[in-house]
Design a protein around this motif. Structure first.
Motif, short mmCIF file in Angstrom:
data_model
loop_
_atom_site.label_atom_id
_atom_site.label_comp_id
_atom_site.label_asym_id
_atom_site.label_seq_id
_atom_site.Cartn_x
_atom_site.Cartn_y
_atom_site.Cartn_z
N PHE A 112 9.22 -16.61 -29.54
CA PHE A 112 10.00 -15.42 -29.86
C PHE A 112 11.29 -15.37 -29.04
N ILE A 113 11.19 -15.63 -27.74
CA ILE A 113 12.35 -15.58 -26.86
C ILE A 113 13.40 -16.60 -27.28
N PHE A 114 12.97 -17.85 -27.51
CA PHE A 114 13.93 -18.91 -27.78
C PHE A 114 14.45 -18.89 -29.21
N GLN A 115 13.79 -18.13 -30.09
CA GLN A 115 14.29 -18.00 -31.46
C GLN A 115 15.10 -16.72 -31.66
N GLY A 236 13.34 -26.01 -19.83
CA GLY A 236 12.90 -27.33 -20.27
C GLY A 236 12.94 -27.57 -21.76
N GLU A 237 13.53 -26.64 -22.52
CA GLU A 237 13.64 -26.81 -23.98
C GLU A 237 14.90 -27.63 -24.27
N GLU A 238 14.82 -28.93 -23.98
CA GLU A 238 16.01 -29.76 -24.00
C GLU A 238 16.60 -29.97 -25.39
N ASP A 239 15.76 -30.13 -26.40
CA ASP A 239 16.28 -30.38 -27.75
C ASP A 239 17.13 -29.20 -28.21
N GLN A 240 16.63 -28.00 -28.03
CA GLN A 240 17.38 -26.82 -28.43
C GLN A 240 18.65 -26.67 -27.60
N ALA A 241 18.53 -26.90 -26.30
CA ALA A 241 19.69 -26.79 -25.42
C ALA A 241 20.78 -27.79 -25.82
N GLN A 242 20.38 -29.00 -26.16
CA GLN A 242 21.36 -30.02 -26.55
C GLN A 242 22.05 -29.65 -27.86
N THR A 243 21.30 -29.10 -28.81
CA THR A 243 21.90 -28.68 -30.08
C THR A 243 22.93 -27.58 -29.85
#
Length: 432
Positions: A112-115, A236-243
């Motif tokens: 929920f937080i990251f979306q 540590g949510e690297e994929d989302q951070a990189q996007t």
């Protein structure tokens, strides 16, 4: 997970070996101060990282201790051996996200937080009913009754308690794509509006743009800009951070600006880490060279617009050093240099200035009890200086401090340095 796993990229053993276990970090670590356990200190966590790499400890046994870290980086500043704990904890958090299955409730909360938080339009849609809830007076009634604090899970209750008073500004970005410079043009700069800040503290962005324009800078505000990636990156949510980072680079590359300015310290630290986050992308290295905190930028360029007093009497300010500004970006002097240019300002320093306030991105949601204790300590230390105004240059810190100022029934307001400079340029006085 093993040290040879090509996907895991575990903490570098050479960085781990730099720790001589002297214990200097213990006195500056906020989680150790509250919890008092060795494994909730930088030294203890480094021991766990080494033990996991060597197979002596399972990752699942250590996750709670990695989660208790605020990522404030005070230990990096303190360490006499130069241990790069920031790199160690960042690598560890990526491993946790890839290799550890959290309980269902934790996974749902993080999803929920990251979306929502990194996406302003999604968050706006959720805030409409809360705005109506506040306008109908139900929020004030609930504060008297305290029902939600007792009924909601701790993390959701923490989110609710931090919610600021919402206005219609929350639901629209009113800025043109380009704001012209006033007077002689000195340069063309871009400003990052942020994700949470543009909704919860829109007045900070308004003031930042006004101050830059008044001092001769054309300000570019790409309409497609979003989150810089700080929130997922710190967890540590690297994929989302990189996007998100690539999207940010795309926006400001097209804008053709001389500098990319940020007014929130947590975002600023991540923006300056793009060369590590996107190590294979040469554009990230070029972009990083343009990124600068707006306070540092203005201190270097100099103010050319006269500043007027904010009060009829000397004004006592206390500056709150955000961790990612002080420890992450090593910025301390420039904000104070700017504030001292305002006539009749008296700048005071708080006790334990380097201690984290407990916000730390979403730490005060995920670890609300530790965060609450740190928030109370920080507010007590700030109020000890008997300030008229508290100054904070980070949205997370501001929301955290406001919550615990309310808890202590303190009327002392919090302003961003850009808000004070804007008022001083306009010749307006602070509200009594």
């Amino acid at each position: 997970m093993t040290a040879t796993d090509p996907v895991a990229h575990p903490p570098d053993p050479q960085l781990i070996d730099a720790c001589v276990h002297c214990g200097f970090c213990l006195s500056t670590c906020p989680s150790y101060r509250v919890l008092g356990t060795e494994m909730d200190s930088p030294r203890g966590r480094i021991y766990l990282m080494d033990a996991i790499n060597e197979g002596r400890v399972q990752l699942a046994e250590a996750v709670q201790h990695f989660d208790s870290c605020l990522g404030c980086l005070a230990c990096v500043t303190t360490c006499p051996s130069g241990v790069e704990y920031d790199k160690l904890i960042a690598a560890t958090r990526v491993q946790v996200q890839r290799h550890y299955q959290r309980p269902v409730g934790d996974r749902l909360l993080r999803w929920f937080i990251f979306q929502t938080l990194p996406y302003p339009q999604r968050l706006r849609a959720l805030l409409w009913p809360l705005w109506l809830y506040q306008k109908l007076g139900l929020a004030n009634l609930e504060k008297q009754l305290g029902l939600l604090k007792r009924l909601l899970p701790k993390s959701l209750a923490a989110m609710y308690q931090m919610l600021p008073s919402l206005s219609l500004k929350t639901f629209r970005d009113r800025f043109p794509e380009v704001v012209p410079a006033q007077g002689k043009k000195r340069g063309r700069v871009g400003v990052i509006l942020g994700c949470v800040q543009r909704l919860f503290l829109p007045e900070v962005n308004e003031a930042t743009i006004a101050v830059l324009s008044a001092n001769g800078f054309e300000v570019v505000l790409p309409t497609q800009q979003g989150c810089c990636g700080a929130l997922p990156h710190h967890q540590g949510e690297e994929d989302q951070a990189q996007t998100l980072a690539r999207q940010m680079i795309d926006c400001f590359t097209a804008a053709d600006v001389e500098a990319v300015l940020i007014n929130a310290s947590g975002c600023g630290h991540t923006l300056k880490e793009y060369h590590r986050l996107l190590a294979a992308d040469h554009r990230a290295h070029d972009f990083r060279q343009k990124v600068e905190d707006v306070q540092v930028f203005l201190a270097k360029q100099g103010l050319v617009t006269p500043l007027h007093p904010l009060s009829d009497r000397p004004l006592r300010l206390v500056y709150q050093d955000a961790c990612h500004m002080l420890h992450g970006q090593k910025i301390r002097l420039e904000p104070r240099q700017l504030l001292r240019q305002i006539p009749q300002v008296q700048l005071h320093e708080p006790l334990d200035a380097a201690l984290c306030c407990g916000s730390a991105g979403i730490y005060n949601i995920l670890q609300p009890e530790v965060a609450a204790e740190l928030g109370r300590q920080k507010v007590r230390n700030l109020l000890h200086t008997r300030p008229d105004v508290i100054v904070s240059a980070n949205v997370g810190c501001t929301l955290q401090l406001r919550q615990y100022l309310r808890e202590q029934s303190s009327p002392v307001p919090i302003y961003h340095p850009m808000q004070l400079l804007n008022l001083a340029i306009r010749g307006e006085r602070l509200p009594s």
